[in-house]
Design an enzyme around this catalytic site. Structure first.
Site, PDB file in Angstrom:
ATOM      1  N   THR A  46      -2.832   7.897   6.943  1.00  0.00           N
ATOM      2  CA  THR A  46      -2.715   6.893   8.007  1.00  0.00           C
ATOM      3  C   THR A  46      -1.545   5.969   7.673  1.00  0.00           C
ATOM      4  OG1 THR A  46      -4.385   5.537   6.920  1.00  0.00           O
ATOM      5  CG2 THR A  46      -5.161   7.038   8.647  1.00  0.00           C
ATOM      6  N   THR A  48      -0.480   2.542   7.309  1.00  0.00           N
ATOM      7  CA  THR A  48      -0.423   1.535   6.243  1.00  0.00           C
ATOM      8  C   THR A  48      -0.809   2.137   4.898  1.00  0.00           C
ATOM      9  OG1 THR A  48      -0.879  -0.247   7.813  1.00  0.00           O
ATOM     10  CG2 THR A  48      -1.284  -0.720   5.486  1.00  0.00           C
ATOM     11  N   CYS A  49      -1.778   3.016   4.915  1.00  0.00           N
ATOM     12  CA  CYS A  49      -2.246   3.641   3.674  1.00  0.00           C
ATOM     13  C   CYS A  49      -1.140   4.456   3.013  1.00  0.00           C
ATOM     14  CB  CYS A  49      -3.454   4.532   3.959  1.00  0.00           C
ATOM     15  SG  CYS A  49      -4.798   3.672   4.807  1.00  0.00           S
ATOM     16  N   SER A  50      -0.388   5.177   3.822  1.00  0.00           N
ATOM     17  CA  SER A  50       0.670   6.046   3.299  1.00  0.00           C
ATOM     18  C   SER A  50       1.976   5.320   3.025  1.00  0.00           C
ATOM     19  CB  SER A  50       0.942   7.191   4.277  1.00  0.00           C
ATOM     20  OG  SER A  50      -0.166   8.058   4.324  1.00  0.00           O
TER      21      SER A  50
END
Length: 159
Positions: A46, A48-50
């Site tokens: 996703t 922000t996660c990545s």
């Protein structure tokens, strides 16, 4: 009930991503006897996660370990194969990927979120914690849509 500083991690099953394949681990046992920087993301791959969350821990791994962290671990409500692929794509050799495919760990620590509006179902919230010998020393839970207190930089300030 949400886990709090001073609480022991519950007995919930996570799946550790290994080169030999998925390996089930009991959270209460897995975190015993060492200091672990654990962070949770709503989902692998996703935005922000990545772009921010995982890369921050990859970049700061040496600094975290220099300040007493024995292991850095990431969890998400994804299966072990997705977590493994995301770890490889993110160059996360220094981060242990812990899949929470059914969300059992997220539920056990009381840190779930409703991602149904985004087609994601029930997921784990974005947070970080420092776990020392199975006990939560620091807990940093993000407000919805934010990325501040669960970052590797914030964790470094706490060590």
């Amino acid at each position: 009930m949400t886990i709090a500083t001073g609480d022991k991690l519950p007995q919930a099953t996570l799946v550790k991503v290994t080169e030999g394949g998925p390996e089930q681990v009991n959270a209460a046992d897995y975190f015993k006897g060492r200091k672990v920087a654990l962070f949770s993301v709503p989902g692998a791959f996703t935005p922000t996660c990545s772009a921010k969350h995982l890369p921050g821990y990859v970049e700061k791994a040496a600094e975290l370990k220099a300040r007493g962290i024995d292991e850095i671990a990431c969890t998400a409500v994804n299966d072990a194969f997705v977590m493994g692929a995301w770890g490889k794509a993110g160059g996360a050799d220094q981060v242990t990927m812990l899949a929470d495919g059914n969300g059992d760990f997220a539920q056990a620590v009381g840190l779930t979120m409703d991602g149904k509006a985004f087609g994601m179902g029930t997921r784990g919230q974005r947070y970080s914690m420092i776990v020392n010998d199975g006990v939560v020393e620091q807990l940093n839970v993000e407000a919805p849509g934010e990325f501040k207190v669960s970052s590797a930089d914030h964790m470094l300030e706490q060590l």
